[in-house]
Design an enzyme around this catalytic site. Structure first.
Site, PDB file in Angstrom:
ATOM      1  N   ARG A 174       0.979  -1.160   0.046  1.00  0.00           N
ATOM      2  CA  ARG A 174      -0.098   0.012   0.108  1.00  0.00           C
ATOM      3  C   ARG A 174       0.837   1.235   0.057  1.00  0.00           C
ATOM      4  NH1 ARG A 174      -4.326   0.934   4.550  1.00  0.00           N
ATOM      5  NH2 ARG A 174      -2.485   1.474   5.685  1.00  0.00           N
TER       6      ARG A 174
ATOM      7  N   THR B 205      -1.440   7.619  -0.482  1.00  0.00           N
ATOM      8  CA  THR B 205      -2.628   7.341  -1.329  1.00  0.00           C
ATOM      9  C   THR B 205      -3.330   6.373  -0.639  1.00  0.00           C
ATOM     10  OG1 THR B 205      -1.715   5.802  -2.945  1.00  0.00           O
ATOM     11  CG2 THR B 205      -1.399   8.165  -3.596  1.00  0.00           C
TER      12      THR B 205
ATOM     13  N   ASP C 208       0.953  -2.047  12.491  1.00  0.00           N
ATOM     14  CA  ASP C 208       1.388  -2.528  11.081  1.00  0.00           C
ATOM     15  C   ASP C 208       1.701  -3.946  11.191  1.00  0.00           C
ATOM     16  OD1 ASP C 208       3.178  -3.174   8.818  1.00  0.00           O
ATOM     17  OD2 ASP C 208       3.099  -1.428   8.348  1.00  0.00           O
TER      18      ASP C 208
ATOM     19  N   ASP D 230       5.253  -5.101   9.701  1.00  0.00           N
ATOM     20  CA  ASP D 230       6.346  -4.611  10.405  1.00  0.00           C
ATOM     21  C   ASP D 230       6.241  -5.555  11.905  1.00  0.00           C
ATOM     22  OD1 ASP D 230       7.278  -3.129   8.765  1.00  0.00           O
ATOM     23  OD2 ASP D 230       6.285  -1.253   9.435  1.00  0.00           O
TER      24      ASP D 230
HETATM   25  C1  PRP Z   1      -0.950  -4.016   4.830  1.00  0.00           C
HETATM   26  C2  PRP Z   1      -1.832  -5.406   5.230  1.00  0.00           C
HETATM   27  C3  PRP Z   1      -2.840  -5.465   4.045  1.00  0.00           C
HETATM   28  C4  PRP Z   1      -3.118  -4.158   3.732  1.00  0.00           C
HETATM   29  C5  PRP Z   1      -4.232  -3.777   4.127  1.00  0.00           C
HETATM   30  O1  PRP Z   1      -0.144  -4.501   4.030  1.00  0.00           O
HETATM   31  O2  PRP Z   1      -0.984  -6.653   5.304  1.00  0.00           O
HETATM   32  O3  PRP Z   1      -2.187  -6.171   3.046  1.00  0.00           O
HETATM   33  O4  PRP Z   1      -1.994  -3.288   4.390  1.00  0.00           O
HETATM   34  O5  PRP Z   1      -4.625  -2.585   3.697  1.00  0.00           O
HETATM   35  P1  PRP Z   1      -5.751  -2.083   2.641  1.00  0.00           P
HETATM   36  O6  PRP Z   1      -7.153  -2.773   3.154  1.00  0.00           O
HETATM   37  O7  PRP Z   1      -6.024  -0.483   3.047  1.00  0.00           O
HETATM   38  O8  PRP Z   1      -5.295  -2.216   1.407  1.00  0.00           O
HETATM   39  P2  PRP Z   1       1.278  -3.655   3.386  1.00  0.00           P
HETATM   40  O9  PRP Z   1       0.852  -2.597   2.260  1.00  0.00           O
HETATM   41  O10 PRP Z   1       1.639  -2.825   4.708  1.00  0.00           O
HETATM   42  O11 PRP Z   1       2.418  -4.357   3.231  1.00  0.00           O
HETATM   43  P3  PRP Z   1       3.144  -5.256   3.900  1.00  0.00           P
HETATM   44  O12 PRP Z   1       2.389  -6.537   4.338  1.00  0.00           O
HETATM   45  O13 PRP Z   1       4.252  -5.819   3.015  1.00  0.00           O
HETATM   46  O14 PRP Z   1       3.622  -4.538   5.338  1.00  0.00           O
HETATM   47  N1  URA Z   2      -2.214  -2.219   7.345  1.00  0.00           N
HETATM   48  C1  URA Z   2      -1.785  -2.739   8.702  1.00  0.00           C
HETATM   49  O1  URA Z   2      -1.036  -3.614   8.817  1.00  0.00           O
HETATM   50  N2  URA Z   2      -2.253  -2.098   9.719  1.00  0.00           N
HETATM   51  C2  URA Z   2      -3.531  -1.475   9.714  1.00  0.00           C
HETATM   52  O2  URA Z   2      -3.906  -0.882  10.812  1.00  0.00           O
HETATM   53  C3  URA Z   2      -3.970  -1.062   8.387  1.00  0.00           C
HETATM   54  C4  URA Z   2      -3.255  -1.733   7.272  1.00  0.00           C
END
Ligand code: PRP
Ligand code: URA
Length: 209
Positions: free
Chosen positions: A104, A108, A200, A203
């Site tokens: 994400r 945005t 997150d 993370d």
């Molecule tokens: C996080 C999470 C989802 C997404 C959810 O991933 O694991 O995939 O955000 O958000 P949304 O419903 O608003 O799309 P992230 O983009 O942080 O990537 P990561 O898992 O690599 O940390």
């Molecule tokens: N992605 C995450 O990992 N945590 C949130 O709260 C939203 C999106």
């Protein structure tokens, strides 16, 4: 409209509270996500079809039930979805694993797809998409788009924490899929994080912050 279910088994709720705590270590976070995923696999596989089979007990022949053999795929959305794979596969050991890479944009909040690798017979499989967080719903919607484009038809989405905004968006975009979550939280904050959420997920799972 597909099913929407909050999996409120006491063990799931208890373990979810443990990982919401910001003091939980990466090791503990990863272990508990794994445990919750196994419990979720038990719940989301409740309606798997059974068939009759003849077996022989030490006492004699008997007709008994066995899972009728619909093929299953677990598809994590990278990265955070990876944390749910082993726990689910514990109860669904013959599942094939696909991967959808998505991140994400922090400004945005729009997702970008960077990797898709699925079992070649994905159209014949019952697909469990796993991602701990359903926030705006953008990543989930794009992941289901990617699956449908490749022929998947029977799709269930499993998250640990969902925001009402994300559930609504996913239901509107893909009314045919079933959505399961361990918790439906209050809302999203201005940065697109779920409140109270767990922070997150990627993370916290991988110790990258
Ligand atoms: C996080 C999470 C989802 C997404 C959810 O991933 O694991 O995939 O955000 O958000 P949304 O419903 O608003 O799309 P992230 O983009 O942080 O990537 P990561 O898992 O690599 O940390
Ligand atoms: N992605 C995450 O990992 N945590 C949130 O709260 C939203 C999106």
């Amino acid at each position: 409209m597909g099913k929407f279910e909050v999996l409120d088994h006491p063990l799931i709720q208890h373990k979810l509270t443990l990982i919401r705590d910001k003091h939980r270590s990466t090791k503990e976070f990863r272990e508990i996500v794994n445990e919750i995923s196994t419990l979720m696999a038990y719940e989301v596989s409740r309606d798997m079809p059974l068939m009759d089979v003849e077996i022989e007990t030490p006492i004699g022949k008997s007709i008994q039930k066995q899972i009728s053999g619909k093929k299953v795929a677990i598809v994590p959305i990278l990265r955070a979805g990876l944390g749910m794979v082993d726990g689910m596969a514990e109860l669904l050991p013959v599942a094939r694993i696909g991967h959808i890479g998505m991140y994400r944009d922090e400004e945005t909040l729009k997702p970008t797809e960077y990797f898709v690798k699925l079992p070649s017979d994905i159209s014949e499989r019952q697909v469990f998409v796993v991602d701990p967080m359903l926030a705006t719903g953008g990543s989930a919607i794009m992941a289901v788009d990617a699956l449908k484009k490749r022929g998947a038809k029977d799709i269930r989405f499993c998250s640990l924490v969902a925001a009402p905004e994300g559930v609504k968006a996913l239901q509107e975009a893909h009314p045919d899929i079933d959505i399961y979550t361990a918790a439906l939280d209050e809302k999203l904050n201005e940065d697109g994080y779920i409140v109270p959420g767990l922070g997150d997920a990627g993370d916290r799972l991988f110790g990258t912050k």
